[in-house]
Design an enzyme around this catalytic site. Sequence first.
Site, PDB file in Angstrom:
ATOM      1  N   GLY A 226      38.115  36.292  42.310  1.00 30.02           N
ATOM      2  CA  GLY A 226      37.692  36.544  43.679  1.00 30.02           C
ATOM      3  C   GLY A 226      38.788  36.186  44.670  1.00 30.02           C
ATOM      4  O   GLY A 226      39.970  36.384  44.390  1.00 30.02           O
ATOM      5  N   LEU A 227      38.386  35.658  45.799  1.00 28.56           N
ATOM      6  CA  LEU A 227      39.318  35.305  46.872  1.00 28.56           C
ATOM      7  C   LEU A 227      40.138  36.506  47.299  1.00 28.56           C
ATOM      8  O   LEU A 227      41.334  36.405  47.538  1.00 28.56           O
ATOM      9  CB  LEU A 227      40.256  34.161  46.454  1.00 28.56           C
ATOM     10  CG  LEU A 227      39.604  32.816  46.147  1.00 28.56           C
ATOM     11  CD1 LEU A 227      40.686  31.793  45.824  1.00 28.56           C
ATOM     12  CD2 LEU A 227      38.807  32.330  47.351  1.00 28.56           C
ATOM     13  N   CYS A 228      39.509  37.670  47.325  1.00 27.63           N
ATOM     14  CA  CYS A 228      40.264  38.831  47.774  1.00 27.63           C
ATOM     15  C   CYS A 228      39.419  39.663  48.734  1.00 27.63           C
ATOM     16  O   CYS A 228      39.484  40.892  48.724  1.00 27.63           O
ATOM     17  CB  CYS A 228      40.758  39.653  46.592  1.00 27.63           C
ATOM     18  SG  CYS A 228      39.502  39.983  45.373  1.00 27.63           S
ATOM     19  N   GLY A 229      38.610  39.014  49.514  1.00 31.85           N
ATOM     20  CA  GLY A 229      37.862  39.716  50.548  1.00 31.85           C
ATOM     21  C   GLY A 229      36.841  40.673  49.960  1.00 31.85           C
ATOM     22  O   GLY A 229      36.207  40.387  48.945  1.00 31.85           O
TER      23      GLY A 229
END
Lengths: 142, 303
Positions: free
Chosen positions: B87-90
């Site tokens: 994750g951590l990609c908007g």
Amino acid sequence: MGFRLEVVTPEKQLFSGDVDAVLAPGAEGQLGILPRHAPLMSILTEGELVARRGEEELSFAIYGGFIQVLPDRVIVLADVGERADEVDAEQAERARREAEALLQKEPSPALRAEALMALRKAQLRLRVAQRHRPRRPAGEAS
Amino acid sequence: METLREIRRRIRSVQHLAQMTRAMEAVSASKVQKAQAAVLATRPYAYRAWEVIVNLSSGRGIPLHPLLTLREPVRSVLIVVFTSDRGLCGAYNHNVVRTATDYAHRLEVPVRYVAVGKRGRNILWRLRAPLIAQFSGLPAVPRLTDITPIARLAMDEFLAGRSDEVLLVYTDFIHLLRQRPVVKRLLPLHPTRLDEQVVSEYVVDLQPARVADYIYEPSPEALLDVVLPRFTELQVYQAALEAAASEHAARRAAMRNATDNAEELLRDLTILRNKARQHAITRELLDIAGGAEALGQRREAAG
């Protein structure tokens, strides 16, 4: 009079330039291509692709692919390929020993097939790497 | 009001956070470049392979190869969705999955999915979409051998007749600040409808060399048997690389936002800390002044 040779794999272009002759591992036997060869399309098996430019020989390890001979150029589409100067001879040697050791131990058929394939690949890479070693100068190949 | 020590601790932790997001931003930016370079490097092969296919399939008297044959009507469709493992990609993953499901809703035939990436698998799972396979654990910049199984599966499904069309849905990398989910056809390949394929971005203005009489070894059919699967793999590979470049670009943007937020928070906290420190100093001074006053009064009383 030479012709243009391009060697490409899906991941990158290995070579593009003018050469005098090409020797390729065709599916139905070795293909020798000199200038003015008839238009040809053929499957390649795994083996060594050698291109000659004057006294110089360029060598590639090819693991299957495709060759297209056109009037003014030759295109090699290799599934996987390596230029001789990219081959890591030490790593290939290690792979060869590992595969041989595995075969000594009478493995299961599936494992055996895998080891045989690894062995063939390692031998091919070693052969190509060998050729790349600095050659004796003065007219060895003509 | 928080104590000075508490505020200092918060400042330190936000500083560490900003350091991390800044590092991830830089790492992602470099991965974008690697994926971009890899996808550009497929161009010569794509061009040549396409040339060969057009040459071979335009020859008269050669029966059409199964991978080149359009099926009418299309009764079932397979969609391969490219998402990320992490994750951590908007909204990267949600956008691409939504593009796939929206497209599927408009089709009036059954659709099955193949998920590439854990995130996509999870989203499709929650939507109860019919998932026939999932692939995960691809490296940050995949190599051809990493995606071969995906292409194999797609070809098997198509050739076995379980799917009449295979689509790829992935995020096309336009530039560092712009990525767009797209739907492209993988199978069947159609030599005259190149623009619907992934490869169209890399092959333009193709004029195949017209040569009348080729020698075919062993035969045109056998040649197509070799070239078409390779070409299919190549298109999956290009889609995977586009998706990888987009994923890292999306993560870079998300991390840039996080860094900006952290810096803003740091500014606020610094003001708060200064106030608290000033407050503490004032209080101490008051104490001292008060003490001195008291001492002075006592001395007066004694004297």
